[in-house]
Scaffold this active site. Structure first.
Site, PDB file in Angstrom:
ATOM      1  N   SER A  48       0.854  -1.180   0.000  1.00  0.00           N
ATOM      2  CA  SER A  48       0.000   0.000   0.000  1.00  0.00           C
ATOM      3  C   SER A  48       0.896   1.238   0.000  1.00  0.00           C
ATOM      4  O   SER A  48       1.750   1.378   0.868  1.00  0.00           O
ATOM      5  CB  SER A  48      -0.868  -0.050   1.263  1.00  0.00           C
ATOM      6  OG  SER A  48      -1.648   1.117   1.376  1.00  0.00           O
ATOM      7  N   LYS A 104      -0.959  -0.800  -4.490  1.00  0.00           N
ATOM      8  CA  LYS A 104      -2.205  -0.078  -4.140  1.00  0.00           C
ATOM      9  C   LYS A 104      -1.836   1.364  -3.877  1.00  0.00           C
ATOM     10  O   LYS A 104      -0.979   1.647  -3.039  1.00  0.00           O
ATOM     11  CB  LYS A 104      -2.814  -0.736  -2.903  1.00  0.00           C
ATOM     12  CG  LYS A 104      -3.796   0.118  -2.118  1.00  0.00           C
ATOM     13  CD  LYS A 104      -4.575  -0.739  -1.120  1.00  0.00           C
ATOM     14  CE  LYS A 104      -4.753  -0.069   0.225  1.00  0.00           C
ATOM     15  NZ  LYS A 104      -5.492  -0.920   1.187  1.00  0.00           N
ATOM     16  N   LYS A 150      -2.947   5.010  -2.557  1.00  0.00           N
ATOM     17  CA  LYS A 150      -3.939   5.766  -1.795  1.00  0.00           C
ATOM     18  C   LYS A 150      -4.340   6.979  -2.631  1.00  0.00           C
ATOM     19  O   LYS A 150      -3.462   7.645  -3.212  1.00  0.00           O
ATOM     20  CB  LYS A 150      -3.327   6.223  -0.469  1.00  0.00           C
ATOM     21  CG  LYS A 150      -3.067   5.078   0.494  1.00  0.00           C
ATOM     22  CD  LYS A 150      -4.375   4.530   1.024  1.00  0.00           C
ATOM     23  CE  LYS A 150      -4.151   3.515   2.128  1.00  0.00           C
ATOM     24  NZ  LYS A 150      -5.403   3.000   2.683  1.00  0.00           N
ATOM     25  N   ASP A 155      -7.165   3.031  -3.246  1.00  0.00           N
ATOM     26  CA  ASP A 155      -7.930   3.035  -1.992  1.00  0.00           C
ATOM     27  C   ASP A 155      -8.195   4.480  -1.590  1.00  0.00           C
ATOM     28  O   ASP A 155      -7.255   5.246  -1.347  1.00  0.00           O
ATOM     29  CB  ASP A 155      -7.128   2.319  -0.895  1.00  0.00           C
ATOM     30  CG  ASP A 155      -7.903   2.178   0.411  1.00  0.00           C
ATOM     31  OD1 ASP A 155      -9.075   2.607   0.475  1.00  0.00           O
ATOM     32  OD2 ASP A 155      -7.329   1.627   1.373  1.00  0.00           O
ATOM     33  N   GLU A 184     -11.070   0.738  -3.790  1.00  0.00           N
ATOM     34  CA  GLU A 184     -11.423   0.360  -2.417  1.00  0.00           C
ATOM     35  C   GLU A 184     -12.078   1.539  -1.703  1.00  0.00           C
ATOM     36  O   GLU A 184     -11.557   2.648  -1.702  1.00  0.00           O
ATOM     37  CB  GLU A 184     -10.132  -0.056  -1.718  1.00  0.00           C
ATOM     38  CG  GLU A 184     -10.281  -0.585  -0.310  1.00  0.00           C
ATOM     39  CD  GLU A 184      -8.910  -0.991   0.264  1.00  0.00           C
ATOM     40  OE1 GLU A 184      -7.943  -1.197  -0.508  1.00  0.00           O
ATOM     41  OE2 GLU A 184      -8.807  -1.100   1.501  1.00  0.00           O
ATOM     42  N   ASP A 232     -13.985  -1.921   2.230  1.00  0.00           N
ATOM     43  CA  ASP A 232     -13.106  -2.117   3.390  1.00  0.00           C
ATOM     44  C   ASP A 232     -13.898  -1.671   4.625  1.00  0.00           C
ATOM     45  O   ASP A 232     -14.590  -2.474   5.261  1.00  0.00           O
ATOM     46  CB  ASP A 232     -11.817  -1.296   3.176  1.00  0.00           C
ATOM     47  CG  ASP A 232     -10.895  -1.251   4.387  1.00  0.00           C
ATOM     48  OD1 ASP A 232     -11.246  -1.797   5.445  1.00  0.00           O
ATOM     49  OD2 ASP A 232      -9.797  -0.648   4.310  1.00  0.00           O
ATOM     50  N   LYS A 273     -10.276  -7.363   6.927  1.00  0.00           N
ATOM     51  CA  LYS A 273      -9.321  -7.042   7.999  1.00  0.00           C
ATOM     52  C   LYS A 273      -9.894  -7.638   9.265  1.00  0.00           C
ATOM     53  O   LYS A 273     -10.937  -7.189   9.742  1.00  0.00           O
ATOM     54  CB  LYS A 273      -9.214  -5.528   8.196  1.00  0.00           C
ATOM     55  CG  LYS A 273      -8.340  -4.821   7.208  1.00  0.00           C
ATOM     56  CD  LYS A 273      -8.289  -3.341   7.522  1.00  0.00           C
ATOM     57  CE  LYS A 273      -7.680  -2.591   6.356  1.00  0.00           C
ATOM     58  NZ  LYS A 273      -7.962  -1.155   6.421  1.00  0.00           N
ATOM     59  N   GLY A 300      -4.601  -4.623   5.868  1.00  0.00           N
ATOM     60  CA  GLY A 300      -3.648  -4.456   6.962  1.00  0.00           C
ATOM     61  C   GLY A 300      -3.884  -3.157   7.699  1.00  0.00           C
ATOM     62  O   GLY A 300      -4.557  -2.252   7.188  1.00  0.00           O
TER      63      GLY A 300
HETATM   64  O1  SMG Z   1      -0.790  -2.772   6.811  1.00  0.00           O
HETATM   65  O2  SMG Z   1       0.097  -2.204   4.929  1.00  0.00           O
HETATM   66  C1  SMG Z   1      -0.716  -2.049   5.813  1.00  0.00           C
HETATM   67  C2  SMG Z   1      -1.685  -0.897   5.699  1.00  0.00           C
HETATM   68  C3  SMG Z   1      -2.463  -0.971   4.464  1.00  0.00           C
HETATM   69  O3  SMG Z   1      -3.459   0.835   3.377  1.00  0.00           O
HETATM   70  C4  SMG Z   1      -3.481   0.118   4.330  1.00  0.00           C
HETATM   71  N1  SMG Z   1      -4.383   0.230   5.309  1.00  0.00           N
HETATM   72  O4  SMG Z   1      -7.597   1.460   4.433  1.00  0.00           O
HETATM   73  O5  SMG Z   1      -6.616  -0.322   3.868  1.00  0.00           O
HETATM   74  C5  SMG Z   1      -6.611   0.730   4.472  1.00  0.00           C
HETATM   75  C6  SMG Z   1      -5.414   1.223   5.252  1.00  0.00           C
HETATM   76  C7  SMG Z   1      -5.769   1.653   6.625  1.00  0.00           C
HETATM   77  C8  SMG Z   1      -4.624   2.205   7.393  1.00  0.00           C
HETATM   78  S1  SMG Z   1      -5.136   3.205   8.668  1.00  0.00           S
HETATM   79  C9  SMG Z   1      -3.675   3.912   9.286  1.00  0.00           C
HETATM   80 MG    MG Z   2      -8.613   0.416   2.870  1.00  0.00          MG
END
Ligand code: SMG
Ligand code: MG
Length: 369
Positions: free
Chosen positions: A136, A162, A164, A190, A215, A240, A264, A292
């Site tokens: 990510s 992925k 953001k 995402d 996402e 998600d 998750k 994650g």
């Molecule tokens: O564990 O690599 C990881 C994080 C992956 O992007 C990630 N998580 O919305 O999926 C998601 C985000 C939430 C993170 S909140 C700090």
């Molecule tokens: Mg997400």
């Protein structure tokens, strides 16, 4: 088994670089660990609630309080009748707080499985020894910086990227990465709820990049909005934040709002509920993948066990330890040919390295019978 005591450990684990999403930026992974002491042995879990309630309503200080005031005393009252499977039904009366519930359930499941000499992967129904890893990639200050990071991750061997996104950081970054690395790169985005029902045309522009999925583009409560968007755009809509239980997953699938699901365990109250979501999705022909919450080794180990189930057909955010941390809290998880090994030892299959954990520890609190 009987729950004798719980140690709640607050950790501040520095990140190698800032991780920015549409919800905010983090430099330190602030979490609470649950260390359960039972009559059959001990168990460990990382509570995924981060420092601020910006991904969900949960945050680490609140999770620790709910664990201490309600969840742990309730489970202690069960005496010898406590099993990992009994945790969710016993705590059903507590509304929400799924990340806190997931943490105590996982710690008890770890203790129970260690005592039975069974791995979490076997218990959950894993069918793979290694799982494909994605990464990510946060929102950056500039496009060249983004390109540099993605290039680095691909050189390490990650199988899917992925990105953001948020309004103002969507079309251009996706175009750049698609053009730089070609049509075969597994690429997804995402939004962490950053868009609204007024942005459907903007999101439709992403169709030209043949993304694996988008996402959680809009508000978590807006399941119907996601169903409308899924009809409007070509890119598959993946949920998600919206999916907090197997019941919601079933409804979202039926509405056409979830063409893919990010599972998750923390968000849905634990690994047992996660398997139910996996099964609901599988029966409906909906692929899932493992998300994650920047977990350190203790949390990552358990996620890898789940990601080895058969309907996890897309690479997860289960990246290697060195994606976020210079020094992990357990033996580090490493990327080999784009895959990470699923732990095979009893329980979650990894142990905290005490000297390292002590260095990250902010405070420790014991909850006793
Ligand atoms: O564990 O690599 C990881 C994080 C992956 O992007 C990630 N998580 O919305 O999926 C998601 C985000 C939430 C993170 S909140 C700090
Ligand atoms: Mg997400």
């Amino acid at each position: 088994m009987k729950l004798e005591a719980v140690e709640l450990i607050r950790l501040d684990v520095p990140l190698k670089s800032t991780f920015r999403t549409s919800e905010g930026a983090v430099n330190v992974h602030e979490v609470v660990w649950v260390h359960a002491i039972t009559d059959v042995g001990e168990g460990w879990a990382e509570c995924a609630a981060n420092g601020l309630p910006d991904y969900s309503s949960e945050f680490h200080t609140g999770a620790a309080l709910v664990l201490k005031e309600f969840l742990i005393p309730n489970l202690m009252k069960l005496g010898n009748d406590l099993t990992a499977e009994a945790v969710a039904p016993s705590l059903h009366w507590v509304k929400g707080h799924r990340m806190a519930k997931a943490a105590i359930e996982t710690a008890l499941l770890d203790a129970q499985l260690r005592a039975a000499n069974t791995s979490l992967a076997t218990y959950l129904g894993a069918v793979k020894e290694t799982v494909p890893a994605g990464v990510s990639v946060g929102i950056m200050d500039s496009l060249p910086e983004l390109l540099k990071f993605v290039e680095g991750y691909l050189a390490e061997g990650y199988l899917r990227i992925k990105l953001k996104i948020q309004p103002g950081w969507d079309y251009e970054p996706v175009k750049l990465i698609r053009e730089a690395f070609g049509p075969d790169l597994m690429l997804q985005v995402d939004a962490n709820t950053a868009y609204t029902r007024d942005d459907f045309d903007l999101l439709k522009r992403l169709d030209e990049f043949n993304l694996l999925l988008i996402e959680q583009p809009i508000e978590e409560e807006d399941i119907l909005g996601h169903a409308r968007l899924a009809e409007y755009i070509e890119t598959p809509v993946c949920l998600d934040e919206s999916i907090v239980s197997a019941d919601i997953a079933r409804d979202a699938i039926e509405l056409g709002a979830a063409e893919i699901i990010n599972i998750k365990p923390s968000r849905v109250g634990g690994y047992i509920e996660s398997v139910k979501i996996h099964d609901v999705a599988q029966a409906a022909g909906i692929p899932v993948w493992c998300g994650g919450m920047l977990e350190t080794g203790i949390g990552r180990a358990a996620n890898l066990a789940l990601a080895a189930l058969p309907n996890f057909t897309l690479p997860g955010d289960t990246s290697a330890s060195n994606r976020y941390f210079a020094v992990d809290t357990t033996e580090p998880f490493v990327l080999v040919d784009g895959h990470i090994s699923v732990p095979t030892g009893p329980g979650i299959g990894v142990d905290p390295i005490r000297e390292i954990v002590d260095g990250y520890t902010v405070s420790t609190e014991w909850v006793k019978r």
